[in-house]
Write an enzyme that holds these catalytic residues in place. Structure first.
Site, PDB file in Angstrom:
ATOM      1  N   THR A 246      87.706   8.020  99.829  1.00 52.05           N
ATOM      2  CA  THR A 246      87.765   9.313 100.492  1.00 52.05           C
ATOM      3  C   THR A 246      89.176   9.849 100.431  1.00 52.05           C
ATOM      4  OG1 THR A 246      86.134   8.408 101.946  1.00 52.05           O
ATOM      5  CG2 THR A 246      87.231  10.384 102.718  1.00 52.05           C
TER       6      THR A 246
ATOM      7  N   ASN B  58      82.923   7.969  98.236  1.00 54.27           N
ATOM      8  CA  ASN B  58      82.613   6.763  99.001  1.00 54.27           C
ATOM      9  C   ASN B  58      83.493   5.614  98.532  1.00 54.27           C
ATOM     10  OD1 ASN B  58      81.561   5.394 101.111  1.00 54.27           O
ATOM     11  ND2 ASN B  58      79.623   4.891 100.150  1.00 54.27           N
TER      12      ASN B  58
ATOM     13  N   GLY C  62      88.926   6.130 104.917  1.00 55.62           N
ATOM     14  CA  GLY C  62      88.809   4.764 105.429  1.00 55.62           C
ATOM     15  C   GLY C  62      87.465   4.460 106.067  1.00 55.62           C
ATOM     16  N   GLY C  63      86.386   5.119 105.608  1.00 56.11           N
ATOM     17  CA  GLY C  63      85.063   4.812 106.165  1.00 56.11           C
ATOM     18  C   GLY C  63      85.082   5.035 107.672  1.00 56.11           C
TER      19      GLY C  63
HETATM   20  O1  DON Z   1      81.455   9.525 104.516  1.00 54.36           O
HETATM   21  C1  DON Z   1      81.872   8.440 104.884  1.00 54.36           C
HETATM   22  O2  DON Z   1      81.963   8.122 106.046  1.00 54.36           O
HETATM   23  C2  DON Z   1      82.311   7.444 103.842  1.00 54.36           C
HETATM   24  N1  DON Z   1      81.627   7.710 102.616  1.00 54.36           N
HETATM   25  C3  DON Z   1      83.788   7.503 103.692  1.00 54.36           C
HETATM   26  C4  DON Z   1      84.291   6.490 102.712  1.00 54.36           C
HETATM   27  C5  DON Z   1      85.744   6.295 102.775  1.00 54.36           C
HETATM   28  O3  DON Z   1      86.444   6.856 103.589  1.00 54.36           O
HETATM   29  C6  DON Z   1      86.305   5.319 101.826  1.00 54.36           C
HETATM   30  N2  DON Z   1      87.728   5.455 101.773  1.00 54.36           N
HETATM   31  N3  DON Z   1      88.549   4.691 102.036  1.00 54.36           N
END
Ligand code: DON
Length: 616
Positions: free
Chosen positions: A426, A446, A519-520
């Site tokens: 992200t 993602n 960061g998910g």
């Molecule tokens: O939308 C979301 O919550 C995830 N797909 C975000 C993924 C993400 O931030 C990965 N990055 N470090």
């Protein structure tokens, strides 16, 4: 004179003010303060309009990011993102008279070129906008499950969740980025699409200089990239890119030119759409039934899915926190609601304990834990599920949750779940312009490099966003999130996100802080902690971003903390309180932010990141 002193003190801090005054009295002519000098000193000790004076932060010994650091100061406008080149692209547009939306769209397309691990046209995202005239807006250009998707498509015959939601052709949702960026430009931009896309097209066709960060990033995902057509571009001849060489992406440049000429149709119809569909079929045996496609590594996106994709305009979810106003992203992202719920749980504490103490982390973690229980069970695409946004963001509800936090011990998530029964990669970017408009955006593939699948001929990676659904409700996804039935897969549904592009207004209603993170699930907890650091802990923006962070997402029932970020006394005490603790790597979450200060803005990309804030 008092006003001048006050202003200078605001810019340069007391010590520096003294030095400057001594310098002035020594020289016959007053020494002119150059913009560079003002910028860097201001950044070290910003005085933000609408905030009380800042307090220097104390971090544990050995913590790699020192307090007292500086961000970038600019008088007129600012862009912060995970890529300096993309931030430059935004400033190029701002300098030409573009507004924050024009610049944000330029940054979005530029990131697709300069940050292939996360920037994208093969993924999706969210944008929150606050206009100078007081209007606000949010646009949801999250990917959608293709029409052929089905609830159990990632569950094998033995009942196990497969990795097809993460790697390969079946992992992708229908991309939303191009539809979102073009729609937002048409509604709130002032410049034509071809103009804002110039920097991105230039960098794709003329190339960008390969730096060590890009080499590291590709190296980290070499085995994924190698499986698909992106290897020709990012591992030419099977080898790493050469430091200092130029990475030219002619296919991507051609795709971007097509979009610049034709708008969203240049992506969702015609050649690019055909190339995406062809990619879905590559290596796929003939006549595989829709339900079996994931099991055979066949993609699901059809020409009709692409043609029908539409972004959704939404009303930002809003609230207040200690007299500051917040606007953030509503579902299909969980970001805004979970952020607001967390802050509402903390608000009844008149003051939070000392930053860095066990009691401080106990309260913040307990608030996250409770908000994530609701997030994981209740939030989902509002087109499919009735989402109780008003309840979850109400102060009264949060007060009830706040009462469940014991003063001196952890609450097991299982206890809270029983009580509640009734009821990777992200990239954020933020822009402010000289007219007072502000934009917070977060976009994602993602995982790093998404599903790994690279659309041959069109020059971009596709997302693996299908893994943000609950492939099997109750079973953790790649972020360990245990999500419920509401977020099960269905055709045309948007998968729940944690992205949290957020704008904070001061008590006078002026834009104060614009931020987002990657960061998910750590996106939510990182954005919340930077806000708390600025508002409660009275840190400068640099300290607020550099400070150690924690994370709690209810399940697994573990309090994660930035490695090296908690001192041994805090660790011991939290363990005594009953927390299971585990360190997390420092690069798991990265924030980009802009803070309005007297005389301009301070922008900063997370010290954990290699991006940059650029302004003028
Ligand atoms: O939308 C979301 O919550 C995830 N797909 C975000 C993924 C993400 O931030 C990965 N990055 N470090």
């Amino acid at each position: 004179m008092i006003e001048l002193h006050d202003r200078i003190a605001g810019f340069i801090g007391r010590g520096a003010l003294l030095t400057a005054l001594v310098a002035c009295t020594r020289s016959a002519e007053p020494t002119p303060v150059t913009p560079v000098l003002v910028g860097s000193l201001n950044a070290a000790n910003p005085v933000s309009e609408g905030l009380p004076a800042r307090i220097p932060a104390q971090f544990p010994a050995g913590w790699p990011y020192p307090s007292g650091g500086s961000g970038t100061f600019a008088e007129h406008a600012m862009v912060a993102s995970n890529s300096r080149l993309a931030s430059d692209a935004g400033v190029e547009i701002l300098r030409q008279g573009g507004n924050a939306v024009d610049a944000a769209v330029a940054v979005g397309f530029a990131l697709a070129v300069t940050l292939p691990e996360a920037g994208n046209i093969g993924g999706g995202g969210y944008m929150v906008i606050r206009l100078a005239d007081g209007r606000s807006a949010a646009i949801d250009y999250r990917e959608m499950a293709p029409a052929a998707a089905s609830r159990d498509m990632y569950v094998d015959s033995a009942g196990h969740v497969t990795r097809a939601s993460i790697v390969g052709r079946a992992a992708s949702g229908v991309p939303g980025a191009v539809a979102g960026l073009t729609a937002v430009l048409a509604r709130y931009g002032t410049m034509p699409l071809p103009k804002v896309m110039i920097p991105a097209i230039r960098m794709a066709s003329e190339g960008i200089v390969v730096d060590s960060q890009l080499i590291r990033s590709v190296h980290g995902k070499e085995s994924l990239i190698r499986q698909f057509a992106g290897a020709d571009v990012f591992l030419p001849g099977g080898k790493q890119l050469q430091l200092g060489s130029r990475l030219v992406q002619p296919e991507l440049a051609e795709t971007l030119r097509l979009i610049a000429r034709e708008g969203a149709a240049g992506f969702y119809q015609g050649r690019v759409a055909q190339q995406i569909v062809a990619e879905m079929e590559r290596g796929c045996p003939p006549n595989v039934a829709p339900r079996q496609r994931a099991a055979h590594a066949c993609g699901l996106i059809t020409a009709r899915d692409l043609e029908q994709y539409q972004p959704a305009w939404r009303t930002p979810v809003s609230s207040t926190y200690r007299h500051y106003s917040l606007m953030s992203m509503p579902p299909s992202s969980s970001g805004g609601v979970t952020l607001i719920e967390t802050l509402n749980i903390l608000e009844p504490f008149a003051a939070l304990p000392q930053f860095g103490s066990a009691n401080y982390f106990h309260l913040v973690a307990s608030a996250f834990q409770r908000a994530f229980i609701d997030r994981n069970a209740k939030l989902a695409d509002p087109a499919f599920v009735s989402v109780p946004v008003d309840q979850l963001t109400s102060k009264a509800y949060a007060q009830e949750l706040q009462k469940t936090i014991p003063p001196d011990h952890a609450t097991p998530t299982t206890t809270l779940l029983a009580a509640a029964k009734e009821g990777n990669e992200t990239t954020p970017y933020v822009v402010v312009d000289s007219q007072g408009n502000a934009v917070a955006t977060t976009t994602t593939l993602n995982s790093l490099y998404g599903s790994g699948v690279y659309v041959r001929g069109a020059g971009f990676f596709l997302n693996d966003e299908m893994d943000d659904f609950a492939s099997q409700p109750g079973t953790p996804n790649q972020f360990g999130l245990v999500q419920g039935e509401n977020n099960a897969i269905a055709p045309g549904k948007r998968m729940l996100s944690a992205m949290t592009p957020t704008i904070v207004l001061d008590p006078e209603g002026r834009v104060l802080l614009v931020l987002g993170a990657r960061g998910g699930p750590r996106i939510i907890t990182s954005v919340a902690q930077v806000i708390i650091n600025v508002i409660d802990n009275r840190m400068s923006l640099s300290d607020a971003m550099s400070a150690p962070r924690i994370h709690h997402q209810s399940l697994p029932d573990t309090l994660r903390y930035d490695r090296g970020g908690l001192d041994s006394a805090a660790i011991r005490r939290l363990q005594e309180m009953g927390y299971r603790l585990a360190p997390q790597s420092l690069d798991e979450a990265k924030v980009s932010a802009i803070l309005r200060v007297r005389g301009g803005f301070i922008g900063m990309d997370d010290p954990r990141s290699s991006g940059a804030a650029v302004g003028y």
